[in-house]
Design an enzyme around this catalytic site. Structure first.
Site, PDB file in Angstrom:
ATOM      1  N   MET F   1       1.855  -0.338   9.633  1.00 20.66           N
ATOM      2  CA  MET F   1       2.519   1.163   9.225  1.00 20.66           C
ATOM      3  C   MET F   1       2.635   1.866  10.649  1.00 20.66           C
ATOM      4  O   MET F   1       1.933   1.353  11.425  1.00 20.66           O
ATOM      5  CB  MET F   1       1.758   2.221   8.610  1.00 20.66           C
ATOM      6  CG  MET F   1       1.399   1.297   7.284  1.00 20.66           C
ATOM      7  SD  MET F   1       1.779   2.883   6.526  1.00 20.66           S
ATOM      8  CE  MET F   1       1.002   2.505   5.518  1.00 20.66           C
ATOM      9  N   PRO F   2       3.627   2.153  11.127  1.00 21.81           N
ATOM     10  CA  PRO F   2       4.832   2.953  10.175  1.00 21.81           C
ATOM     11  C   PRO F   2       5.871   1.760  10.012  1.00 21.81           C
ATOM     12  O   PRO F   2       6.565   1.000  10.542  1.00 21.81           O
ATOM     13  CB  PRO F   2       5.473   3.901  11.364  1.00 21.81           C
ATOM     14  CG  PRO F   2       4.401   4.593  12.795  1.00 21.81           C
ATOM     15  CD  PRO F   2       3.702   2.856  12.388  1.00 21.81           C
ATOM     16  N   ILE F   3       5.891   2.001   8.549  1.00 23.03           N
ATOM     17  CA  ILE F   3       7.346   1.249   8.121  1.00 23.03           C
ATOM     18  C   ILE F   3       8.188   2.631   8.347  1.00 23.03           C
ATOM     19  O   ILE F   3       8.109   3.345   7.099  1.00 23.03           O
ATOM     20  CB  ILE F   3       6.447   0.736   6.533  1.00 23.03           C
ATOM     21  CG1 ILE F   3       6.172  -0.825   7.077  1.00 23.03           C
ATOM     22  CG2 ILE F   3       7.868  -0.254   5.909  1.00 23.03           C
ATOM     23  CD1 ILE F   3       5.075  -1.423   6.319  1.00 23.03           C
ATOM     24  N   ARG F  40       7.820  -1.225  12.525  1.00 19.48           N
ATOM     25  CA  ARG F  40       8.625  -1.969  10.987  1.00 19.48           C
ATOM     26  C   ARG F  40       9.782  -0.766  10.848  1.00 19.48           C
ATOM     27  O   ARG F  40       9.025  -0.081   9.982  1.00 19.48           O
ATOM     28  CB  ARG F  40       7.941  -2.863  10.132  1.00 19.48           C
ATOM     29  CG  ARG F  40       7.569  -3.995  10.496  1.00 19.48           C
ATOM     30  CD  ARG F  40       6.330  -4.891   9.652  1.00 19.48           C
ATOM     31  NE  ARG F  40       5.403  -5.352  10.880  1.00 19.48           N
ATOM     32  CZ  ARG F  40       5.659  -7.029  10.502  1.00 19.48           C
ATOM     33  NH1 ARG F  40       6.134  -7.075   9.223  1.00 19.48           N
ATOM     34  NH2 ARG F  40       4.989  -7.117  11.800  1.00 19.48           N
TER      35      ARG F  40
END
Lengths: 76, 76, 76, 76, 76, 76
Positions: F1-3, F40
């Site tokens: 994370m963060p995604i 991502r």
């Protein structure tokens, strides 16, 4: 558009959420040439048992690391 | 990738979340031939009023079932 | 529920999509104790310029790797 | 399908959630010609710091409005 | 908000997409009391191998049904 | 994370997608203090009939604007 969903681990402060919202909106308007009012951002927070990499949740990973640290401490 | 979002009803135990994370990652790595560290899973939980089928929330469905059960009990 | 969204890179075969759908459904029904008809899976495919890690899209990463390989070949 | 995810600000009542679930399912079945049991709706709620337009979270916007109102009141 | 994502099988006409967008927006504004300009809807289409129930993709289900129909026709 | 999932209108160039990926990753790592390899980003593109505001798809809005322009031109 753009409409953006951001998944975060639980525990970010209000200040961090405001800072990331502002920085992402700036990044998007600058690179895509859209007006700021078009950029909508949604944050969803996940607890440490709700996020996993390779089948291991963040919570379990922390437990394993703590166990390993305890074992190393005993040995030394 | 793969990045996976899984929506669940609230109330799963930590053990269930860890088990499903592990099983899904195994299923994905085996069938798609990717490394485990590529598989990221996010769980989002929903309360019984936040999930509906055919316009009836899970919470309302439970209420209707309870009412129907009560009516049947009276009749018999 | 569970309702599952899976994000994949473009290019999986029909056989792979069927295999991952079956394996994930089996993993979820076994670990969460839900009936198979409850498990719904959505796949969304992304091209190599629509997925990035650390700000580098998969397409750009491939380009950089190819350039690096070409440079190494020249040097040797 | 259709599978629908709806993002809302926190604070809707159970009655509102049931009403929107029913109305959306009716709208979808009528216009797309699908059976009601095919329509699944997931609601995710977001706090006022988890939603932003143009880089300003809903919480910060409320604060700014309150500050502006206070300043206007002083001046008059 | 509300921000709505709707997942559909591929193949809806422009007329159907416009009709469902209008009907859902009407349903949401009426039941939640928000202005129409707040309602944003995103449609994502999925092919028949990208949606599955109980581990069986829509494409495979159609194949199985066709095979069963062919077998039944032979028997009679 | 963060995604992060970003929904865009169809038609962005490869250069724009690379630029927004880089700028968003920079914005997120700077404000949240995470490593770049944690960030991502998934982009999903939507056609003009797959995005609507207030029940009017982007495609229909363009049609209405063109019709209005044509009517104005006739009158003048």
């Amino acid at each position: 558009m753009p409409i953006i969903e951001m998944h975060l681990m639980q525990g970010r402060s209000v200040e961090q959420k405001r800072a990331v919202a502002e920085a992402v909106a700036e990044a998007v308007t600058r690179t895509l040439g859209v007006g700021p009012e078009q950029v909508r951002l949604l944050i969803t927070e996940h607890s440490s048992e709700e996020f996993s990499v390779g089948g291991v949740t963040a919570g379990r990973k922390q437990e394993l690391a703590a166990m390993q640290a305890a074992t190393s401490a005993k040995k030394s």
